[in-house]
Scaffold this active site. Sequence first.
Site, PDB file in Angstrom:
ATOM      1  N   SER A   1      -6.783  17.347   4.976  1.00 41.69           N
ATOM      2  CA  SER A   1      -6.954  15.926   5.229  1.00 41.69           C
ATOM      3  C   SER A   1      -8.247  15.674   5.994  1.00 41.69           C
ATOM      4  O   SER A   1      -9.312  16.077   5.553  1.00 41.69           O
ATOM      5  CB  SER A   1      -5.712  15.408   5.972  1.00 41.69           C
ATOM      6  OG  SER A   1      -5.689  14.015   5.987  1.00 41.69           O
TER       7      SER A   1
ATOM      8  N   ASP B   1      -2.212  11.954  -4.730  1.00 44.89           N
ATOM      9  CA  ASP B   1      -2.238  11.906  -3.273  1.00 44.89           C
ATOM     10  C   ASP B   1      -2.684  10.509  -2.839  1.00 44.89           C
ATOM     11  O   ASP B   1      -3.705  10.002  -3.296  1.00 44.89           O
ATOM     12  CB  ASP B   1      -3.208  12.963  -2.753  1.00 44.89           C
ATOM     13  CG  ASP B   1      -3.268  13.063  -1.234  1.00 44.89           C
ATOM     14  OD1 ASP B   1      -2.564  12.306  -0.538  1.00 44.89           O
ATOM     15  OD2 ASP B   1      -4.036  13.914  -0.746  1.00 44.89           O
TER      16      ASP B   1
ATOM     17  N   HIS C   1       0.549  15.480   0.036  1.00 52.51           N
ATOM     18  CA  HIS C   1      -0.654  15.494   0.867  1.00 52.51           C
ATOM     19  C   HIS C   1      -0.646  16.770   1.697  1.00 52.51           C
ATOM     20  O   HIS C   1       0.117  16.915   2.634  1.00 52.51           O
ATOM     21  CB  HIS C   1      -0.661  14.258   1.770  1.00 52.51           C
ATOM     22  CG  HIS C   1      -1.882  14.172   2.628  1.00 52.51           C
ATOM     23  ND1 HIS C   1      -3.153  14.075   2.107  1.00 52.51           N
ATOM     24  CD2 HIS C   1      -2.031  14.174   3.980  1.00 52.51           C
ATOM     25  CE1 HIS C   1      -4.023  13.999   3.094  1.00 52.51           C
ATOM     26  NE2 HIS C   1      -3.364  14.069   4.247  1.00 52.51           N
TER      27      HIS C   1
END
Length: 532
Positions: A224, A447, A476
């Site tokens: 991320s 995602d 994710h």
Amino acid sequence: MRAVALYGTLGSLVLSALVAAPAGSADPATAEARGVEAAAQRAAAAPVSFGRCPEAESLPPGVQCATVDVPLDYARPTGPQIALTVSRSKATGKPAERQGALVYNPGGPGASSMFFPMVAGMPEWKRLAGAYDLVGYSPRGVARSAPLSCQDPAEFAKAPTQSPPDPSASFKRERIAQAKAYAEGCARNAKDALRFYTSINNARDLDVLRAALGERKLTFMGASYGTYFGAVYATLFPSHIRRMVFDSAVDPDPDQIWYRSNLEQSLAFERRWEDFRVWVAKHDDVYHLGTSADDVLESYEKVRDRVTREPAGGTVGPAQLQASFLKAGYYDDYWASRATALSQYLKGNPKPLVQQASPRPQSARDDENGNAVYTAVECNDAAWPRDFATWDRDNTALARVAPFETWDNVWMNLPCAYWPVPQQRPVDVRAAKGALPPTLILAAERDAATPYPGALELQRRLPGSVLITEKKAGTHGLAGGANACVNGYLEDYLLNGRTPVRRAACAPHPEPNPVSLDERAAGRPRHVPYAL
């Protein structure tokens, strides 16, 4: 991008002189470049000394801990320092099999990876744990790494709170006042240090950590937001990289960081919210929430209307409800438990919903700290619109097609409109052809937190990178997860340095079991992307 723990729930045009580095160069700001080099040399000369972890870290005996000092301001490398907390599990294989340290960051900004060495005992990580020391850490400002705070944690966790999908003018004025107060709280508490919480400083800290670990070159995996400052690292220190994994990639385009990223994220969460509802409808024999996505939405809105009038358990209002169901947009591990909570509530049993959506007082301090670091980094990193009229115009239009997440995402990030320190120009992430070793990008096609186009943009900017796509899936954070195909590519890269030529695809992992309430994702770090 909005985090799972939300600002205010529990849920600029001013630029600095910082400019992007030419591909393959060191840091653009000469004083800071010299500062990073000096700090790294100092760290290498006195390598990190691991020992027993403090009780406050709540880590098992097999994990060791240490601290690494980094400069608050790299232009003054011998000035005030921040002690980063670091954790490690030593490689379990034979000495000849050891490949060094694998450093992990789970995202945020504002998340810690001190837990990461604990994955050594999981089957999905066994081979990697044999070859690598697994290293986690808390970035600057996070947890016990000189923690940043902007607000009383009890006030941050206050519940129940409202989350209207079509906010009134008076509600918007109330949130503007809260955003201004929050930004003022950050400035009051951090004082002159506030401007040093940035992605570029996180990348510099990573290089000092590399040196402190005794690694000539870095092996790193970021998830991320961790992919973003990992990409900044690749831009600033390309010759320092051994292997690098970008798991669920943030779009590094400077024009996207961070305001436009949040608009794209809100739109993507609407699609993922529909994926969840389609799945629930497919299992109407279990949940009885409707046989179509629209029917399930109607059931959800019934619950939202009821908790607006009478909060569930006295603590779950519409904002807490929405924050809880946002997690289902990150991980389908949550789908069964969330659908069960809706179903049970409508049958007269609010306990599952209260259990899943109520704020947890014991985590309030950590949640507020994570949100403070998130806000400081994102607000410092880039120019944000300084007038609410721009936010109002853009998000009013967006909410017509993506109502699920849009306004909550606004309230999460609105302090950046009133940020009290100069904001930077984002680093122009890129590398010259041949400047980097092969790097690996992992991305799920659906995602929502880091939409798939971001992975394509990152691959375009880092020549030689290889993209592994999980098709028709939206988890994710893929590494070590439910997809054996993805894990196979990850292992082959980290253990052997092998990658496909340019891209490869994996079939989606199996859909969740509708009668299992096992929230495997519950123990994961908050993969808070950008305005996540």
